[in-house]
Design a protein around this motif. Structure first.
Motif: not given
Length: 643
Positions: A321-346
């Motif tokens: 039950n980590l919050g957004i700040t804790a999850v985003m501090s994990v290496p690769g978190a921004y990549r997950v967000c970018i992947d989901l955004a780009m799945i949406g774009v394409f």
């Protein structure tokens, strides 16, 4: 064609009231659905949560199987603005019943209301997508559909968030007032929608739902490209359902995040698909451009795989039950967000052209029934996606990232099949890349090309890319007559063959091939196709239009059809022309030059001669040079050019 962007439609009465109506409808659906799901999760005995959640999903999808065919008939038979208003009155009544359910805290009653909401959405869908091609011109379809798809996913996101907030209050009043008010807002905006003509008022409604469904599904394969586009749309809903349905568990079990992380992931996806949908109009040049579909398909595969890869490497956390700040501090978190955004774009680049193609290529009196059939198949694919998730995660005990990988693999197989059987997608991609990245193409008079029926297009022949430029701007699929040496050149024979290109040779080279080519042209015109020929018989060697050969006269003697003259302007001197004899000496000439495709009025077959056509094409080109004196600059003398 107007140079205004898609957003100018929001200032038009023919679009804005409709846009607001569909937005409020999708928004209200998701406010209610999420409120009900959360209510089930927190106010029902734990051993009944899974049963009731799946029952709610099933009852919402069930009307799409039962009533879509009938809804399609109704949408084609009656005037659409009136139907939309009646559907919205029904939504107000349904939401009034929902207030009783919230007041009584009755989950069974609210699940029944969800079934009614699914029924209302089933009725609205065919009207919604049938309305657009009636009120928007062909060059507005991509922009209009882009706005609709972007607002739909934005409404899903906002409705999901608001539904969770309102049901959290220890009172039935906020959620009840909200859903009724949003339904009323949809009705008020629907009152401003302008009237339409009934598409097919002679339809006899079939009240036998099973027979109507079977009959509706039989309509779909009548036009192959429309049917396969419907399958492509349904596949997107399969693909998206797998990913979106797993977001809560993906956040909890893989990322160790809480409900706020789920909201972040859904937000990234929704923003992405909104951006992708809005980009379609800009990238397509304000026309229905199915060349974007392979681009979207490739992006879905790439970023879907990357999401699998990064999530499969995600470190296991001892804290849940980590919050957004804790999850985003994990290496690769921004990549997950970018992947989901780009799945949406394409995803937006993939689905908007497909919806637009279905609307454009379907017969005007069948659009709503085609959309109804699409909704039936969409629902089937979404159910199969849910079953796949249960089998992979439950029976096979695999992980969510592995489910993502399986889905991406299936996606690649499905798309390769669709693009193989309908090569027009790949050919239009090549044409789109050419006219978007190499040239800036302007066109004039495309409305002169008949919307249906056989027709011969004739054009001057300047460069190897002439067919691609014409294909990228002519709305109807076109069969080109091409010299056999070019047909067998560049390693693209398989594409030319798939596009039913007709190879031809001169009588001296191969008389049998020449006769076979004329026979193929005759057969194509008999089937109502568009055939494009280059009567010069060769690429220009000096930039001037050569005399037209008399093959066109033979074609019209055997099959009298209208002829449409066309002229390409400002291509001479480019690297794809014969400006330089030696290919090794060529360089990107006139890169991003403004090229013109000029289309004249149709000529009756009895008035056509090779000489008169030559004069028509020369006049078109000459007039373009007068109108744009700085466009077609004289090409310097070149000693290496062909004589």
């Amino acid at each position: 064609m107007s140079d205004k962007s898609q957003f100018h439609l929001l200032g038009q009465q023919r679009f804005l009231p409709f846009f607001l109506t569909q937005f409020f409808g999708a928004f209200n659906d998701n406010v209610f659905k999420n409120a009900l799901v959360i209510m089930i999760a927190f106010r029902v005995a734990e051993d009944q949560v899974n049963i009731l959640t799946n029952l709610a999903f099933g009852l919402f999808i069930l009307p799409f199987f039962l009533f879509s065919a009938f809804a399609g008939q109704v949408a084609d038979k009656f005037e659409k603005a009136m139907l939309i208003r009646r559907v919205k009155i029904g939504e107000i009544l349904i939401m009034s019943l929902a207030t009783v359910g919230f007041y009584l805290n009755s989950v069974p009653l609210l699940i029944f209301v969800l079934f009614l909401m699914g029924s209302q959405s089933t009725l609205f869908g065919p009207v919604k997508y049938g309305y657009l091609p009636e009120k928007l011109s062909n060059h507005e379809l991509m922009g209009g559909n882009g706005l609709v798809e972007a607002s739909t996913f934005l409404s899903i996101l906002l409705g999901t968030i608001l539904g969770g907030i309102l049901i959290a209050y220890d009172s039935w009043v906020p959620i009840s007032v909200a859903v009724v008010c949003f339904a009323a807002s949809g009705y008020l905006s629907a009152r401003k929608i302008p009237l339409c003509e009934a598409a097919e008022p002679t339809i006899k409604l079939d009240w036998n739902l099973w027979r109507a469904t079977a009959g509706n599904l039989r309509i779909l394969p009548e036009k192959r490209v429309v049917f396969l586009s419907v399958l492509g749309i349904s596949w997107f809903w399969f693909f998206g359902s797998v990913f979106l349905a797993q977001m809560p568990n993906f956040s909890r079990t893989v990322l160790s995040g809480n409900e706020y992380v789920v909201t972040l992931l859904l937000t990234m996806f929704s923003i992405g698909i909104g951006l992708g949908s809005l980009l379609c109009e800009k990238l397509s040049g304000r026309r229905v451009e199915i060349g974007l579909v392979p681009v979207g398909a490739l992006g879905l595969a790439w970023f879907g795989f990357d999401l699998y890869w990064v999530s499969s490497q995600w470190p296991v956390s001892a804290v849940q039950n980590l919050g957004i700040t804790a999850v985003m501090s994990v290496p690769g978190a921004y990549r997950v967000c970018i992947d989901l955004a780009m799945i949406g774009v394409f995803g937006g680049l993939y689905i908007v052209p497909l919806y637009s193609l279905v609307q454009e290529r379907s017969d005007a009196n069948q659009v709503s029934r085609i959309i109804a059939g699409n909704n039936i198949i969409n629902a089937m694919f979404m159910v199969v996606a849910a079953v796949l998730g249960m089998v992979v995660l439950g029976v096979l005990d695999m992980t969510i990232p592995q489910l993502f990988l399986i889905t991406v693999g299936l996606h690649i197989v499905v798309c390769l099949y669709i693009f193989k059987v309908v090569p027009e997608f790949i050919l239009r991609l090549i044409a789109w890349l050419l006219v978007s990245l190499v040239y800036r193409v302007k066109y004039k008079g495309l409305e002169h090309i008949p919307a249906d029926g056989p027709v011969v297009l004739v054009c001057n022949h300047v460069a190897f890319v002439d067919p691609a430029i014409i294909m990228g701007r002519v709305r109807r699929p076109t069969r080109f007559v091409m010299h056999h040496k070019i047909y067998n050149k560049f390693g693209m024979k398989f594409l030319f063959k798939s596009a039913k290109t007709i190879p031809i040779a001169s009588a001296k080279e191969d008389p049998e091939m020449m006769e076979a080519a004329f026979a193929s042209v005759k057969e194509a015109l008999a089937e109502g196709d568009v055939v494009c020929i280059f009567p010069e018989g060769r690429l220009t060697a000096d930039g001037h239009i050569g005399q037209f050969k008399r093959g066109i006269e033979r074609i019209l003697r055997e099959t009298p059809v209208p002829v449409v003259p066309m002229a390409l302007n400002n291509l001479w001197g480019s690297m794809f022309s014969r400006y330089d004899k030696k290919v090794i000496h060529r360089r990107p000439r006139k890169f991003m030059a403004t090229v013109e495709l000029l289309v004249g009025e149709p000529i009756p077959p009895e008035q056509v001669t090779a000489e008169s056509l030559y004069e028509q094409v020369v006049d078109l080109k000459h007039q373009a040079e007068i109108d744009n004196p700085l466009l077609e600059k004289p090409v310097p003398e070149n000693t290496d050019s062909n004589a």
